[in-house]
Write an enzyme that holds these catalytic residues in place. Structure first.
Site, PDB file in Angstrom:
ATOM      1  CD  GLN A 290       8.692  12.212   5.087  1.00 20.91           C
ATOM      2  OE1 GLN A 290       8.446  13.076   4.272  1.00 20.91           O
ATOM      3  NE2 GLN A 290       9.773  12.208   5.820  1.00 20.91           N
ATOM      4  CE  LYS A 291       9.971   1.896   5.655  1.00 22.92           C
ATOM      5  NZ  LYS A 291      10.953   1.511   4.729  1.00 22.92           N
TER       6      LYS A 291
ATOM      7  CG  HIS B  20       5.548   0.146  -3.396  1.00 24.08           C
ATOM      8  ND1 HIS B  20       5.581  -1.073  -2.762  1.00 24.08           N
ATOM      9  CD2 HIS B  20       6.821   0.582  -3.404  1.00 24.08           C
ATOM     10  CE1 HIS B  20       6.823  -1.358  -2.410  1.00 24.08           C
ATOM     11  NE2 HIS B  20       7.601  -0.365  -2.791  1.00 24.08           N
TER      12      HIS B  20
ATOM     13  CB  VAL C 155       1.212   3.705   3.627  1.00 23.97           C
ATOM     14  CG1 VAL C 155       0.009   2.825   3.921  1.00 23.97           C
ATOM     15  CG2 VAL C 155       0.867   4.762   2.584  1.00 23.97           C
TER      16      VAL C 155
ATOM     17  CD  GLU D 262      -3.032  -0.058  -0.353  1.00 22.11           C
ATOM     18  OE1 GLU D 262      -3.151   1.178  -0.456  1.00 22.11           O
ATOM     19  OE2 GLU D 262      -3.462  -0.846  -1.211  1.00 22.11           O
TER      20      GLU D 262
END
Ligand code: AMP
Length: 359
Positions: free
Chosen positions: A192-193, A60, A220, A58
Site C-alpha cells: 500500500q505504501k 517487504h 508497515v 519489515e
C-alpha cells in the site's frame, strides 16, 4: 555474494544455487525459473511472487509473510530495475544489500519452520536476475523518448508520481510484465505504501487479461513515530530522519478532518497544509547547524480508481490522500555528524492514507 550461496545437485541433475541452511533456491536466469516452475504447475501447487528491489525491511517481509500464508510456493524477486529510475535519479547509489537480504530471508525461513500452522508455504526461490537477462534487447532507455519494448499505463501513470518521474511507471509496468511472464504467479503481492503503483499494476493486469490476482499489503511503519519504512530512509541520517515524518503527520491531520465530516478538497488539504507550515516555521527558527529543509512536492486528494484529483470526496467511494516530500541536503553539518548513507543526498519520500468510504 558467493559466501551466501552454495551450489548443490545430485549426479546427473542440473546444479542449482541455494541459500545455505535453507531450501531456498537462487534463480538467476529465465530458463532456470521455467525449469523450477513447470513441475509445480503440473502438481497444481500455487505460486506467488513478491517483487522487490532488495534492501529488504519489515515492509517487504510483511508482504512475504502474507504470500507464504496463502500460497504453496513464494518467489521473492530482487532486482534494481534501471528503467524505473530517471537519468538524474539514484540508480547508482540505490542501496544494494545482498548479504543482509539473504540473512533476513534465512531468519524468516527459520521462524516459519518453527511456526506450526500459520503458513501454507515458504519462500521457495529468490529470483535475482542480471539486467542482460531482464532486458535481452540491451540496457533499457531512461529518457522519456527512449525506444524499446515498454508497457505504458496511462493516464493513471502520468499523474502525481508520474508527473515528477515521467519514466517511472513505464519502468515499473515493464519490469512487472516481464516478472509476471517469467514467474507465472497466481498471485502477486504489492505494498500500500506505493499506492499509485498498486493502481497501475491492477490496471495492467486487468487490461492485458493476465490470470493473476493482485494482493495489497498494508504499509508497515516505524512503531515510534509512524514513518513508512522505505529502503531510501537510510539516506536520511538522524537529523533529517527526525523531521521526515512531516508528510505522515500532514496526511493524518487531513484524514482527521475527513473523519470529522469534511468533504471539500480545500478543507481537507488545508488541514495537511497547516501541519506543513508549522513544521516549516519550527525549522525556520533554527540555525543551519540544526535545521532541516524540505520541499513538499505535492499533497493530493484523489479518486481511488483513477488517481485523478477530486474537488469533493464522495463519501460512498472514499479517496486517496497521498503526498511526496523532498528532504533537502543538510546545509551545515555539525562536527562528526552522520548525514546518512552516501553522505545524505536529497531524498524524496512518499506516503499515503486511504480515506475509507463512510456511507
Ligand atoms: P521496493 O523494493 O521499494 O520496490 O518495494 C517492493 C515492494 O514492497 C513494493 O510492493 C512496495 O510497495 C512494498 N513496500 C515498500 N515499503 C513498504 C512498507 N513500508 N510497507 C509495506 N510495503 C512496502
Amino acid at each position: 555474494m558467493a559466501s551466501s550461496c552454495s551450489t548443490t545437485g545430485s549426479p546427473g541433475s542440473p546444479k542449482f544455487e541455494k541459500i545455505p541452511g535453507t531450501s531456498i533456491r537462487v534463480l538467476r536466469s529465465v530458463p532456470s525459473v521455467r525449469r523450477w516452475r513447470k513441475p509445480l504447475l503440473l502438481d497444481h501447487r500455487s505460486v506467488a511472487l513478491v517483487p522487490t528491489m532488495g534492501a529488504l525491511h519489515e515492509g517487504h517481509i510483511s508482504l512475504i509473510r502474507a504470500a507464504c500464508r496463502e500460497n504453496h510456493h513464494v518467489v521473492v524477486s530482487i532486482y534494481v530495475n534501471p528503467a524505473q529510475f530517471g537519468i538524474a535519479e539514484d540508480l547508482d547509489s540505490y542501496p544494494k544489500t545482498w548479504e543482509a537480504d539473504v540473512a533476513k530471508l534465512v531468519a524468516l525461513d527459520r521462524e516459519m519452520a518453527d511456526d506450526g500452522g500459520s503458513y501454507l508455504g515458504r519462500v521457495s526461490a529468490v529470483f535475482a536476475p542480471t539486467t542482460g537477462e531482464m532486458y535481452p534487447g540491451g540496457f533499457p532507455g531512461q529518457e522519456v523518448n527512449s525506444k524499446g519494448s515498454f508497457v505504458t499505463i496511462t493516464p493513471v501513470g502520468e499523474v502525481l508520481e508520474g508527473k515528477t518521474r515521467p519514466t517511472f511507471f513505464r519502468g515499473v509496468a515493464t519490469v512487472c510484465m516481464k516478472l509476471f511472464n517469467i514467474v507465472q504467479p497466481e498471485k502477486v503481492y504489492f505494498g500500500q505504501k506505493d499506492v499509485q503503483q498498486t493502481v497501475v499494476i491492477r490496471r495492467m493486469v486487468r487490461d492485458f487479461a493476465m490470470p493473476i490476482e493482485v494482493v495489497i499489503g498494508g504499509t508497515v511503519r516505524d512503531q515510534k513515530d509512524g514513518l513508512a519504512l522505505s529502503s531510501r530512509n537510510v539516506y536520511l541520517g538522524e537529523r533529517r530522519r527526525g523531521v521526515a515524518t512531516v508528510l505522515w503527520r500532514a496526511l493524518r491531520a487531513a484524514e482527521e478532518g475527513y473523519g470529522m465530516g469534511m468533504a471539500g478538497r480545500k478543507e481537507i488539504l488545508g488541514e495537511a497544509e497547516k501541519v506543513v507550515r508549522e513544521v516549516e516555521e519550527e525549522q525556520g527558527r533554527l540555525g543551519p547547524k540544526e535545521r532541516v529543509r524540505f520541499e513538499v512536492d505535492y499533497i493530493s486528494l484523489a479518486d481511488p480508481d483513477t488517481m485523478e484529483e477530486v474537488g469533493v470526496v464522495d463519501r460512498r467511494r472514499g479517496a486517496i490522500l497521498s503526498g511526496a516530500v523532498k528532504m533537502l541536503r543538510v546545509e551545515e553539518p555539525k562536527e562528526g555528524e552522520d548525514l546518512g548513507y552516501e553522505g545524505g543526498p536529497e531524498v524524496r519520500l512518499i506516503d499515503n492514507i486511504i480515506l475509507k468510504p463512510l456511507e
